[in-house]
Design a protein around this motif. Structure first.
Motif, PDB file in Angstrom:
ATOM      1  N   UNK A 172       2.910   8.223   9.374  1.00 39.01           N
ATOM      2  CA  UNK A 172       3.773   7.346   8.590  1.00 39.01           C
ATOM      3  C   UNK A 172       3.064   6.941   7.302  1.00 39.01           C
ATOM      4  N   UNK A 173       3.723   7.182   6.172  1.00 36.70           N
ATOM      5  CA  UNK A 173       3.144   6.844   4.875  1.00 36.70           C
ATOM      6  C   UNK A 173       4.108   5.997   4.044  1.00 36.70           C
ATOM      7  N   UNK A 174       5.021   5.285   4.732  1.00 36.75           N
ATOM      8  CA  UNK A 174       6.010   4.482   4.020  1.00 36.75           C
ATOM      9  C   UNK A 174       5.377   3.293   3.323  1.00 36.75           C
ATOM     10  N   UNK A 175       4.342   2.695   3.926  1.00 39.75           N
ATOM     11  CA  UNK A 175       3.735   1.478   3.379  1.00 39.75           C
ATOM     12  C   UNK A 175       2.360   1.307   3.992  1.00 39.75           C
ATOM     13  N   UNK A 176       1.524   0.513   3.337  1.00 39.02           N
ATOM     14  CA  UNK A 176       0.228   0.197   3.932  1.00 39.02           C
ATOM     15  C   UNK A 176       0.405  -0.558   5.244  1.00 39.02           C
ATOM     16  N   UNK A 177       1.532  -1.246   5.412  1.00 39.32           N
ATOM     17  CA  UNK A 177       1.750  -2.020   6.631  1.00 39.32           C
ATOM     18  C   UNK A 177       2.001  -1.133   7.847  1.00 39.32           C
ATOM     19  N   UNK A 178       2.328   0.133   7.631  1.00 36.78           N
ATOM     20  CA  UNK A 178       2.538   1.037   8.760  1.00 36.78           C
ATOM     21  C   UNK A 178       1.267   1.783   9.137  1.00 36.78           C
ATOM     22  N   UNK A 179       0.208   1.618   8.374  1.00 36.96           N
ATOM     23  CA  UNK A 179      -1.057   2.276   8.698  1.00 36.96           C
ATOM     24  C   UNK A 179      -1.839   1.424   9.709  1.00 36.96           C
ATOM     25  N   UNK A 331      -6.868   5.166   1.700  1.00 32.34           N
ATOM     26  CA  UNK A 331      -5.576   4.513   1.884  1.00 32.34           C
ATOM     27  C   UNK A 331      -4.719   4.590   0.621  1.00 32.34           C
ATOM     28  N   UNK A 332      -5.206   4.160  -0.555  1.00 31.10           N
ATOM     29  CA  UNK A 332      -4.356   4.325  -1.750  1.00 31.10           C
ATOM     30  C   UNK A 332      -4.104   5.785  -2.082  1.00 31.10           C
ATOM     31  N   UNK A 333      -5.056   6.663  -1.748  1.00 29.74           N
ATOM     32  CA  UNK A 333      -4.839   8.082  -2.004  1.00 29.74           C
ATOM     33  C   UNK A 333      -3.704   8.650  -1.172  1.00 29.74           C
ATOM     34  N   UNK A 334      -3.663   8.293   0.119  1.00 26.51           N
ATOM     35  CA  UNK A 334      -2.585   8.780   0.992  1.00 26.51           C
ATOM     36  C   UNK A 334      -1.228   8.246   0.545  1.00 26.51           C
ATOM     37  N   UNK A 335      -1.174   6.950   0.273  1.00 31.70           N
ATOM     38  CA  UNK A 335       0.103   6.352  -0.126  1.00 31.70           C
ATOM     39  C   UNK A 335       0.535   6.878  -1.495  1.00 31.70           C
ATOM     40  N   UNK A 336      -0.427   7.006  -2.412  1.00 30.13           N
ATOM     41  CA  UNK A 336      -0.090   7.541  -3.727  1.00 30.13           C
ATOM     42  C   UNK A 336       0.391   8.986  -3.643  1.00 30.13           C
ATOM     43  N   UNK A 337      -0.258   9.778  -2.796  1.00 34.75           N
ATOM     44  CA  UNK A 337       0.178  11.152  -2.613  1.00 34.75           C
ATOM     45  C   UNK A 337       1.575  11.250  -2.028  1.00 34.75           C
ATOM     46  N   UNK A 338       1.883  10.338  -1.090  1.00 31.27           N
ATOM     47  CA  UNK A 338       3.218  10.332  -0.491  1.00 31.27           C
ATOM     48  C   UNK A 338       4.278   9.968  -1.526  1.00 31.27           C
TER      49      UNK A 338
END
Length: 371
Positions: A172-179, A331-338
């Protein structure tokens, strides 16, 4: 309670091995060593303070090959510890700078080591500190930290499977809150902070215990969590579930007994959290040994309470703060990539579909086809 004030109250622990009474110089038989008595601190409490580690080769759950054996056979202990010594010797050899990128860590036999160093940017063994010895409790080498009959999580009521459960994160990469909490640098992975507290199998399994007349604080290196235990108090009733739960403690002789409730869902233990109660017991059993025992109780999940035990060892060195957020580029890399992938998908969807060219009629007087 401020961290600085707590640190002032900490005292160093002696890391010397257990001392045994020497035999008298006469022909009289040697006397047995006197039982260890925990020293007292300035407040008259048993002194648990100092720097500790629970790094060990012993896993939380038992290898099925040992069945109901809680104590590991001597030949197995020798093999486990010799194997780890060989792994460290192999892993610490100089790396050939011309070898190129290597996929995985072939010389690591432990699967968690291979996972840690598997790809570019992973850890090699020089960064790991998983422990080099099988866990001893009262001198006995253990096959598992859990003390259930088979060393496994007991089955749940209603026939549900036992075992650890993770909360969110994967896929899940919808938000940091789902990590996961570990990725977000809120709680360390592997239940270092607990309760109950366990080593993570990788590194930074280090703790500092600090005592005052009204509190006991446990500074957890992974990931800079400060667990504060209120002494001779009562549990909160406002419904708030703080990280690591609501811990209250009292002394029973030389043992600190800690009861924790109000554990948040994201810190569930084996799926239990809402009505989970964890009881921990901390007892000094030697100059450099601290016995840790825990019992988990949730009548909605298990038929009866169960638990485990191990011994902390004195840490050779100081506790340093784990810089999690400072190096948390993934973390910002994964979310930014998504987000970038979503933008590219949306842009592709917004483009008009290509129009196929209309078929051309054959020239007048011809029958079409190739000439």
């Amino acid at each position: 309670m401020k961290r600085a004030a707590l640190l002032v109250l900490s005292t160093a622990l002696c890391a010397a091995p257990l001392a045994y009474a020497a035999a008298a110089p006469t022909a009289a038989p040697a006397r047995a060593a006197a039982p260890f008595k925990a020293p007292r601190n300035a407040f008259g409490q048993p002194d648990l303070s100092g720097n500790w580690t629970n790094a060990t080769l012993t896993p939380m759950t038992r290898n099925p090959k040992y069945g109901t054996q809680l104590v590991m056979p001597p030949d197995a202990v020798k093999a486990e510890e010799a194997g780890m010594a060989k792994e460290f010797a192999e892993g610490n050899k100089p790396t050939d700078p011309n070898a190129g990128v290597q996929k995985g860590v072939d010389k690591n036999v432990r699967p968690e080591f291979a996972a840690a160093g598997g790809d570019v940017g992973g850890y090699n063994i020089g960064w790991l500190d998983p422990g080099s010895q099988v866990m001893r409790v009262h001198g006995e080498p253990r096959t598992s930290l859990l003390t259930t009959a088979n060393g496994q999580f007991p089955p749940r009521k209603g026939g549900g499977a036992g075992g650890m459960q993770r909360y969110g994160g994967m896929g899940s990469f919808d938000s940091y809150e789902t990590r996961s909490l570990g990725e977000r640098c809120i709680m360390g992975f592997g239940r270092n902070a607990g309760p109950p507290m366990f080593p993570n199998g990788f590194y930074n399994n280090n703790y500092q215990i600090i005592q005052t007349p009204d509190y006991v604080a446990i500074d957890v290196e992974m990931v800079h969590d400060l667990r504060v235990i209120r002494l001779n108090s009562t549990h909160r009733t406002d419904g708030v579930r703080p990280w690591m739960g609501d811990s209250i403690g009292h002394w029973e002789g030389d043992t600190l007994v800690v009861e924790t409730t109000n554990i948040p869902e994201k810190m569930n233990f084996a799926g239990s959290w809402k009505n989970l109660k964890v009881t921990e017991r901390f007892t000094r059993v030697g100059p450099g040994r601290l016995l840790y025992q825990f019992t988990v109780d949730d009548p909605d999940t298990w038929d009866k309470p169960w638990g485990g035990e191990y011994e902390f060892g004195a840490l050779k060195g100081q506790l340093y703060e784990y810089a999690c957020h400072e190096g948390n580029y993934a973390l910002p890399g994964m979310l930014g990539g998504a987000r970038r992938a979503e933008q590219e998908a949306a842009a592709a969807a917004a483009k008009p579909a290509p129009v196929a060219p209309a078929p051309t009629a054959p020239a007048k007087g011809t029958k079409g086809g190739a000439h």
